[in-house]
Enzyme design. Structure first.
Site, short mmCIF file in Angstrom:
data_model
loop_
_atom_site.label_atom_id
_atom_site.label_comp_id
_atom_site.label_asym_id
_atom_site.label_seq_id
_atom_site.Cartn_x
_atom_site.Cartn_y
_atom_site.Cartn_z
N ASP A 88 -2.57 -9.91 -4.68
CA ASP A 88 -2.72 -8.63 -3.98
C ASP A 88 -2.70 -7.48 -4.98
O ASP A 88 -3.10 -7.66 -6.13
CB ASP A 88 -1.60 -8.48 -2.94
CG ASP A 88 -2.05 -7.76 -1.68
OD1 ASP A 88 -2.26 -6.55 -1.75
OD2 ASP A 88 -2.20 -8.43 -0.63
N HIS A 129 0.46 -2.61 -1.03
CA HIS A 129 0.04 -3.69 -0.13
C HIS A 129 0.66 -5.03 -0.49
O HIS A 129 1.07 -5.80 0.39
CB HIS A 129 -1.50 -3.77 -0.18
CG HIS A 129 -2.12 -4.53 0.94
ND1 HIS A 129 -2.53 -5.84 0.83
CD2 HIS A 129 -2.45 -4.16 2.21
CE1 HIS A 129 -3.08 -6.24 1.96
NE2 HIS A 129 -3.04 -5.24 2.82
N SER A 146 -3.57 -8.54 7.59
CA SER A 146 -2.88 -8.62 6.30
C SER A 146 -1.42 -9.01 6.48
O SER A 146 -0.83 -9.65 5.61
CB SER A 146 -2.94 -7.27 5.58
OG SER A 146 -4.20 -7.03 5.02
#
Length: 455
Positions: free
Chosen positions: A182, A228, A411
């Protein structure tokens, strides 16, 4: 007469030469994808991936007894083919002083800022299958939501998947390695530091070798300028004294950064992280020679997409994902946030059969409005995707710097399944490397729901 025969011979040779040249001219552009041609027309140069013709035929790797045996076989087979088949091309690039990066998971060489003449020259080589663009593509979007007061000590999403009941049995993920590909990870976050495989447990001292790889700027230690990665990994393993966000909170984690601060990644970076997970290597190590499959994770969380409409070819990552799975690693992928239309699972890696694809559900266990639906039709058949769905609305997770945030999106759904896989493997260590069995266990124990797109 002799003079006429000589003229005739010259004419024949000219025609043959012209025919060969025409054939070469036709063949070379055919190897250059339309995205590359468009980039050259606009900028006269492009970041490209030179895909070589020779590739491995791994066959069925399920007969290997352990994950390590599967991983070692895949790693040694792929690197051997890449080193041999890339030798002539790398020699040419070295002689011309052209910078490049060689890969083995897909037999390819990445060349940044290649000009049109070089691309045409390389496309004419017999050992080159095609030349693709290496575009910057945006990560999956998040849906930020206001913090909601928790009525119980266990977060609703963890209760919904019965994680708390598994913990009561003493199964918490211990003995399992998970991985996150990520924007990076804030490894010093209180919810994550104690589960980092590289952490010694003393004074924030860590050994990042084999535990961290940064494809963006080669940072020697984990960092997350994009938030994220910390969020998604926190749903897998997050555990702080006052807040438990992780499904398998005693699993250890390693990580690879494949996106920059604003969430842009490239196909090459995605493949680079997969290479690192198949056979982790030390800082500044060579993936082709220094990889160690014994240090591989059992499960990888992938909460990103590579949209074809942004220049990512549908096939580019397919072989890489298949090879990771062949190595005995479960590859969990977010389905995407393009719902509610049917056949809205459209982007790699979610579209691949070798990926275990996850959609998102709500607090009342309905499919989230934004969650991409199947079936996948890009290959000309109807392929069932996602494989399962999990909570993905209002999910609490850690943020870099020590804070928390509630967000939504597939996600956040994918890490739930990564955590569930870790709990299963913690309870049944003999299933490590048995990807096919693990996938089927998760499918068969999920609750079936009939939707508008076939069920």
């Amino acid at each position: 007469m002799r003079w006429n025969r000589w003229i005739f011979g010259v004419v024949v040779l000219v025609f043959v030469a012209l025919a060969l040249a025409a054939r070469t001219d036709r063949a070379a552009p055919a190897k250059i994808t339309p995205f590359v041609q468009a980039a050259l027309a606009e900028h006269e140069h492009a970041d490209v991936l030179v895909i070589l013709k020779e590739h491995a035929h791994l066959g069925d790797t399920q007969h290997f007894m352990t994950q390590y045996e599967r991983g070692r076989y895949v790693y040694e087979t792929l690197t051997k083919i890449a080193r041999r088949s890339q030798q002539a091309l790398r020699h040419e690039l070295d002689a011309k002083g052209i910078s490049y990066r060689a890969h083995y998971l897909v037999n390819m060489i990445a060349i940044p800022n290649a000009d049109a003449d070089l691309i045409r020259t390389l496309s004419a080589r017999d050992d080159v299958a095609r030349i693709e663009l290496n575009p910057k593509v945006k990560k999956l979007s998040l849906y930020v939501e206001p913090e909601q007061e928790q009525q119980t000590t266990v977060l609703w999403n963890l209760q919904l998947i019965n994680a708390d009941k598994v913990w009561e049995m003493g199964i918490t993920g211990r003995g399992v390695i998970v991985a996150g590909a990520d924007t990076g990870v804030d490894w010093l976050h209180p919810a994550l530091i104690n589960q980092y495989r590289g952490y010694s447990g003393e004074d924030e001292i860590a050994d990042h070798n084999y535990n961290w790889f940064d494809t963006v700027e080669n940072s020697p230690e984990p960092l997350d300028p994009g938030d994220h990665g910390t969020l998604t990994l926190g749903v897998v393993v997050g555990n702080e004294e006052s807040t438990r966000t992780g499904v398998a909170f005693e699993s250890q984690w390693i990580a690879c950064r494949n996106m920059d601060y604003d969430g842009f990644g490239t196909p090459e970076r995605y493949i680079g992280c997969m290479e690192f997970f198949l056979a982790p290597f030390p800082l500044d190590g060579d993936p082709m020679t220094d990889g160690d499959p014994s240090k591989a994770p059992q499960v990888i969380n992938n909460s990103w997409g590579c949209p074809p409409h942004e220049g990512c070819e549908p096939d580019t990552l397919k072989e890489a994902v298949e090879h990771v799975r062949a190595g005995g690693i479960l590859f969990v992928a977010a389905a995407g946030n393009e719902g509610p239309s049917c056949s809205s699972v459209m982007d790699p890696p979610a579209i691949y059969e070798a990926a275990f694809t996850v959609g998102a559900t709500t607090r009342d266990d309905k499919i989230a409005h934004f969650s991409s639906r199947g079936p996948v039709t890009i290959w000309g058949t109807e392929q069932i995707e996602p494989d399962v769905s999990a909570p993905g609305v209002g999910i609490r997770g850690p943020m870099p710097g020590g804070s928390y945030l509630s967000v939504g999106g597939t996600s956040l759904a994918a890490p739930h399944v990564t955590g569930i896989a870790a709990l299963i493997l913690s309870a049944a260590p003999h299933l490590k490397g048995r990807v096919e069995v693990l996938e089927e266990l998760i499918r068969q124990t999920a609750e079936p729901k009939i939707g508008d797109c076939g069920g």
